[in-house]
Design an enzyme around this catalytic site. Sequence first.
Site, PDB file in Angstrom:
ATOM      1  N   LYS A 156       0.498  -1.327  -0.173  1.00 48.03           N
ATOM      2  CA  LYS A 156      -0.079  -0.139   0.152  1.00 48.03           C
ATOM      3  C   LYS A 156       1.081   1.109  -0.021  1.00 48.03           C
ATOM      4  CE  LYS A 156      -4.226   1.355   2.209  1.00 48.03           C
ATOM      5  NZ  LYS A 156      -5.090   1.663   0.894  1.00 48.03           N
TER       6      LYS A 156
HETATM    7  C1  LIG Z   1      -6.507  -0.313  -4.122  1.00 42.41           C
HETATM    8  C2  LIG Z   1      -7.550  -0.372  -2.699  1.00 42.41           C
HETATM    9  N1  LIG Z   1      -7.882  -2.400  -2.951  1.00 42.41           N
HETATM   10  C3  LIG Z   1      -8.530  -2.470  -1.794  1.00 42.41           C
HETATM   11  C4  LIG Z   1      -8.264  -2.180  -0.772  1.00 42.41           C
HETATM   12  C5  LIG Z   1      -8.907  -2.470   0.429  1.00 42.41           C
HETATM   13  O1  LIG Z   1      -8.325  -3.122   1.254  1.00 42.41           O
HETATM   14  P1  LIG Z   1      -9.020  -3.306   2.697  1.00 42.41           P
HETATM   15  O2  LIG Z   1      -9.814  -3.663   2.982  1.00 42.41           O
HETATM   16  O3  LIG Z   1      -8.192  -3.227   3.074  1.00 42.41           O
HETATM   17  O4  LIG Z   1      -8.823  -1.947   3.690  1.00 42.41           O
HETATM   18  C6  LIG Z   1      -8.168  -0.607  -0.488  1.00 42.41           C
HETATM   19  C7  LIG Z   1      -7.710   0.136   0.883  1.00 42.41           C
HETATM   20  O5  LIG Z   1      -7.259  -0.004   1.710  1.00 42.41           O
HETATM   21  C8  LIG Z   1      -7.132  -0.247  -1.161  1.00 42.41           C
HETATM   22  O6  LIG Z   1      -6.111   1.277  -1.775  1.00 42.41           O
END
Ligand SMILES: Cc1ncc(COP(=O)(O)O)c(C=O)c1O
Length: 310
Positions: A156
Amino acid sequence: MATPYAYFQKNIVPLSEAKIGVMTHAFNYGTAVFEGIRGNWNDAEGQVYLFRIKEHFDRLRKSCRIMQIEFPYENEELYSITTQLVEMSGYREDVYIRPLAYKSSEILGVRLHDLEDDFLIFVAPFGPYLDIEKGARCQTSSWRRVEDTGIPARAKITGIYANSALAKTEAQLNGFDEAIMLDERGHISEGSGENIFVVQGDKLITPPPSSNILVGITRETVMTLASQELGMETVERDIDRTELYTSDECFMTGTAAHVTPVVELDRRSIGDGKMGPVASRLVKLYFEIIQGKNPKYVHWCTPCYSKVKA
Ligand SMILES: Cc1ncc(COP(=O)(O)O)c(C=O)c1O
């Protein structure tokens, strides 16, 4: 009155005092990794519950490894700083916690090595992100999801969010709520900040990590709940764009978006164009759980306020 605090340069300070210099490497080159953790307000208990804090910090650690950011924190220390920040901030509503590990040197030059690293956390109030009841009207983005061979989506990384921002703005300026991006092979990858699921009969289907998704914590939560509470298995496989058009239901998952039905894609209604029965059951379960109201899953919830109503 709530006053936001931040953990910054190893101290807890009012958020207004947590400032970085303009030459900070991460600000110039996108060399930071972060998490988004929700703190969910439980009105009856006067408590804020952090959802799956361990999994968020575990993912942050992996992101740091990919970006060669030193992260010398133990989990217990991280939980303690985070709960303390929320408690000091004093919000009586849903909040968002943003831990961010970054290349902090104030120096020019694109690289990852021979730079200092630092870590901060801040708290902000954060209500609904998408309209869950109405569902989201989506558009297949003309922007493709970044590839693992370019910028690894399983980390991330702040810089990756230029990809998400291009897609989200294109969709919203075109009159839609959210973008759905394809990977370079043309399969469904994910939304700008959400993972995607489709319902086909008694199965859930979701793209695999090799479709360049961020491997979501809500995604894993939904897979667990589908299996344990709905008796539905999830298949991870490539999904074509037109499978979304013809699926029984489609929904997105994410810390910000929770579980949000996708009711339309590219001006085609999905199912009957409303929240379907599977999404509806998952939404109900999910909200109960994140607010600490379901004893079976209370181990996923970390309370922040030490003095609460009995
Ligand atoms: C690009 C992206 N995909 C998927 C997610 C979903 O991830 P999570 O369920 O861990 O928040 C997020 C959010 O964090 C995101 O930024």
